[in-house]
Design a protein around this motif. Structure first.
Motif, PDB file in Angstrom:
ATOM      1  N   GLN A   1       0.824  -1.206   0.000  1.00 58.72           N
ATOM      2  CA  GLN A   1       0.000   0.000   0.000  1.00 58.72           C
ATOM      3  C   GLN A   1       0.861   1.261   0.000  1.00 58.72           C
ATOM      4  N   ALA A   2       1.958   1.236   0.751  1.00 52.20           N
ATOM      5  CA  ALA A   2       2.866   2.386   0.792  1.00 52.20           C
ATOM      6  C   ALA A   2       3.517   2.621  -0.571  1.00 52.20           C
ATOM      7  N   LEU A   3       3.861   1.550  -1.253  1.00 52.62           N
ATOM      8  CA  LEU A   3       4.452   1.668  -2.591  1.00 52.62           C
ATOM      9  C   LEU A   3       3.441   2.227  -3.583  1.00 52.62           C
ATOM     10  N   LEU A   4       2.200   1.768  -3.502  1.00 50.63           N
ATOM     11  CA  LEU A   4       1.162   2.277  -4.396  1.00 50.63           C
ATOM     12  C   LEU A   4       0.960   3.775  -4.173  1.00 50.63           C
ATOM     13  N   ALA A   5       0.929   4.190  -2.920  1.00 52.21           N
ATOM     14  CA  ALA A   5       0.791   5.613  -2.616  1.00 52.21           C
ATOM     15  C   ALA A   5       1.993   6.405  -3.123  1.00 52.21           C
ATOM     16  N   ASP A   6       3.184   5.826  -3.013  1.00 53.44           N
ATOM     17  CA  ASP A   6       4.401   6.482  -3.487  1.00 53.44           C
ATOM     18  C   ASP A   6       4.363   6.626  -5.002  1.00 53.44           C
ATOM     19  N   LEU A   7       3.942   5.582  -5.684  1.00 53.06           N
ATOM     20  CA  LEU A   7       3.832   5.631  -7.152  1.00 53.06           C
ATOM     21  C   LEU A   7       2.924   6.775  -7.587  1.00 53.06           C
ATOM     22  N   GLN A   8       1.825   6.940  -6.881  1.00 57.44           N
ATOM     23  CA  GLN A   8       0.838   7.947  -7.271  1.00 57.44           C
ATOM     24  C   GLN A   8       1.327   9.372  -7.043  1.00 57.44           C
ATOM     25  N   GLN A   9       2.475   9.513  -6.371  1.00 53.62           N
ATOM     26  CA  GLN A   9       3.102  10.827  -6.195  1.00 53.62           C
ATOM     27  C   GLN A   9       4.190  11.096  -7.233  1.00 53.62           C
ATOM     28  N   GLN A  10       4.490  10.109  -8.066  1.00 52.33           N
ATOM     29  CA  GLN A  10       5.597  10.218  -9.012  1.00 52.33           C
ATOM     30  C   GLN A  10       5.182  10.946 -10.293  1.00 52.33           C
ATOM     31  N   GLN A  11       6.162  11.556 -10.945  1.00 51.09           N
ATOM     32  CA  GLN A  11       5.973  12.140 -12.262  1.00 51.09           C
ATOM     33  C   GLN A  11       6.300  11.070 -13.301  1.00 51.09           C
ATOM     34  N   LEU A  12       5.292  10.360 -13.762  1.00 51.96           N
ATOM     35  CA  LEU A  12       5.500   9.266 -14.691  1.00 51.96           C
ATOM     36  C   LEU A  12       5.732   9.796 -16.102  1.00 51.96           C
ATOM     37  N   GLN A  13       6.598   9.094 -16.823  1.00 56.50           N
ATOM     38  CA  GLN A  13       6.935   9.473 -18.190  1.00 56.50           C
ATOM     39  C   GLN A  13       6.648   8.301 -19.130  1.00 56.50           C
ATOM     40  N   HIS A  14       6.378   8.601 -20.401  1.00 56.63           N
ATOM     41  CA  HIS A  14       6.189   7.542 -21.388  1.00 56.63           C
ATOM     42  C   HIS A  14       7.437   6.654 -21.434  1.00 56.63           C
ATOM     43  N   ALA A  15       7.222   5.355 -21.347  1.00 60.63           N
ATOM     44  CA  ALA A  15       8.344   4.410 -21.337  1.00 60.63           C
ATOM     45  C   ALA A  15       8.927   4.262 -22.727  1.00 60.63           C
ATOM     46  N   GLY A  16      10.232   4.027 -22.776  1.00 63.42           N
ATOM     47  CA  GLY A  16      10.913   3.835 -24.050  1.00 63.42           C
ATOM     48  C   GLY A  16      11.347   2.396 -24.251  1.00 63.42           C
ATOM     49  N   VAL A  17      11.949   2.147 -25.396  1.00 64.70           N
ATOM     50  CA  VAL A  17      12.519   0.846 -25.713  1.00 64.70           C
ATOM     51  C   VAL A  17      13.967   1.046 -26.131  1.00 64.70           C
ATOM     52  N   GLY A  18      14.790  -0.001 -25.969  1.00 63.76           N
ATOM     53  CA  GLY A  18      16.202   0.104 -26.309  1.00 63.76           C
ATOM     54  C   GLY A  18      16.996   0.718 -25.177  1.00 63.76           C
ATOM     55  N   ARG A  19      18.285   0.860 -25.377  1.00 62.76           N
ATOM     56  CA  ARG A  19      19.165   1.382 -24.342  1.00 62.76           C
ATOM     57  C   ARG A  19      20.122   2.391 -24.937  1.00 62.76           C
ATOM     58  N   GLN A  20      20.531   3.352 -24.101  1.00 65.40           N
ATOM     59  CA  GLN A  20      21.510   4.378 -24.435  1.00 65.40           C
ATOM     60  C   GLN A  20      21.154   5.060 -25.765  1.00 65.40           C
ATOM     61  N   GLN A  21      22.043   5.040 -26.767  1.00 65.34           N
ATOM     62  CA  GLN A  21      21.788   5.758 -28.009  1.00 65.34           C
ATOM     63  C   GLN A  21      20.607   5.188 -28.784  1.00 65.34           C
ATOM     64  N   ALA A  22      20.291   3.916 -28.543  1.00 68.89           N
ATOM     65  CA  ALA A  22      19.190   3.273 -29.264  1.00 68.89           C
ATOM     66  C   ALA A  22      17.847   3.470 -28.570  1.00 68.89           C
ATOM     67  N   HIS A  23      17.838   4.178 -27.438  1.00 68.48           N
ATOM     68  CA  HIS A  23      16.605   4.367 -26.671  1.00 68.48           C
ATOM     69  C   HIS A  23      15.658   5.298 -27.421  1.00 68.48           C
ATOM     70  N   SER A  24      14.379   4.908 -27.469  1.00 67.11           N
ATOM     71  CA  SER A  24      13.382   5.733 -28.153  1.00 67.11           C
ATOM     72  C   SER A  24      12.003   5.432 -27.591  1.00 67.11           C
ATOM     73  N   ILE A  25      11.066   6.332 -27.852  1.00 67.26           N
ATOM     74  CA  ILE A  25       9.667   6.134 -27.492  1.00 67.26           C
ATOM     75  C   ILE A  25       8.963   5.552 -28.712  1.00 67.26           C
ATOM     76  N   ASN A  26       8.311   4.404 -28.538  1.00 68.16           N
ATOM     77  CA  ASN A  26       7.622   3.752 -29.654  1.00 68.16           C
ATOM     78  C   ASN A  26       6.287   3.212 -29.157  1.00 68.16           C
ATOM     79  N   ALA A  27       5.226   3.954 -29.430  1.00 70.42           N
ATOM     80  CA  ALA A  27       3.891   3.591 -28.944  1.00 70.42           C
ATOM     81  C   ALA A  27       3.327   2.366 -29.640  1.00 70.42           C
ATOM     82  N   ASP A  28       3.983   1.911 -30.715  1.00 63.59           N
ATOM     83  CA  ASP A  28       3.553   0.673 -31.369  1.00 63.59           C
ATOM     84  C   ASP A  28       4.048  -0.559 -30.616  1.00 63.59           C
ATOM     85  N   ILE A  29       5.036  -0.369 -29.725  1.00 66.69           N
ATOM     86  CA  ILE A  29       5.620  -1.476 -28.970  1.00 66.69           C
ATOM     87  C   ILE A  29       5.130  -1.479 -27.529  1.00 66.69           C
TER      88      ILE A  29
END
Length: 205
Positions: A34-62
């Motif tokens: 429950q504490a973790l769920l409450a903590d999550l709800q205080q976070q500034q969430l960002q769109h997740a990406g795929v790949g790593r480092q230079q290959a990292h990108s946002i791809n809503a098809d994946i």
């Protein structure tokens, strides 16, 4: 503060030894969950990406979830990391995996969000050894995690249930998250091995 009893890991370790993956209901204590769920709800969430480092990108098809990496600042995060450190030590003692550290992020899947079938690691190209997913809420519909064999056969379709943990070998089991219907909250994490030849920890995947 909750107490970690290493004996609680024994059934989990046995099951993992048999099949390379395990689902552990009620793994995270309810108060911490429950504490973790409450903590999550205080976070500034960002769109997740795929790949790593230079290959990292946002791809809503994946994938379409939103995430926030742990920074270890909250008490809930510190206690969860303590629990996972104890689990890391248990796996190292039992299987000599050489796990070096643990990284994780919160994830939120809103209605329609998904993550297509993928591997978290590729043989010889990643330091991720074990993948973990901790569920922070119970959903009645949508958002199942589907785990596949190396041959592509469906092994299990797991309905998110608050407090449960799934753990599996990162480079062995393809998996996907089906489109969410109910809001779905979780923590995705990876136990890693340090593959650096210079004595520095590898950057996160």
């Amino acid at each position: 503060m909750f107490r970690i009893d290493p004996a609680q890991f024994a059934p989990l370790l046995d099951k993992f030894n048999q099949q390379g993956w395990v689902l552990a209901p009620h793994f995270v204590p309810a108060a911490l969950n429950q504490a973790l769920l409450a903590d999550l709800q205080q976070q500034q969430l960002q769109h997740a990406g795929v790949g790593r480092q230079q290959a990292h990108s946002i791809n809503a098809d994946i994938r379409r979830d939103k995430t926030a990496w742990f920074d270890g600042q909250s008490t809930a995060q510190q206690q969860y990391l303590q629990l996972m450190q104890a689990l890391q030590q248990a796996f190292n003692r039992a299987f000599f995996l050489g796990l070096f550290d643990f990284e994780c992020h919160y994830a939120r899947y809103s209605q329609g969000d998904f993550y297509h079938k993928h591997l978290d690691a590729f043989r010889g190209r990643s330091n991720r050894v074990l993948t973990t997913v901790s569920y922070l809420n119970t959903v009645s519909q949508g958002g199942e995690l589907q785990l596949f064999s190396e041959e592509g056969q469906l092994i299990s379709s797991i309905v998110p249930t608050a407090g449960s943990l799934i753990l599996f070998e990162s480079e062995r089991f393809p998996h996907q998250v089906l489109p969410a219907v109910d809001e779905r909250y979780s923590i995705a994490g990876w136990f890693r091995r340090n593959n650096s030849l210079q004595g520095h920890i590898d950057p996160p995947n």
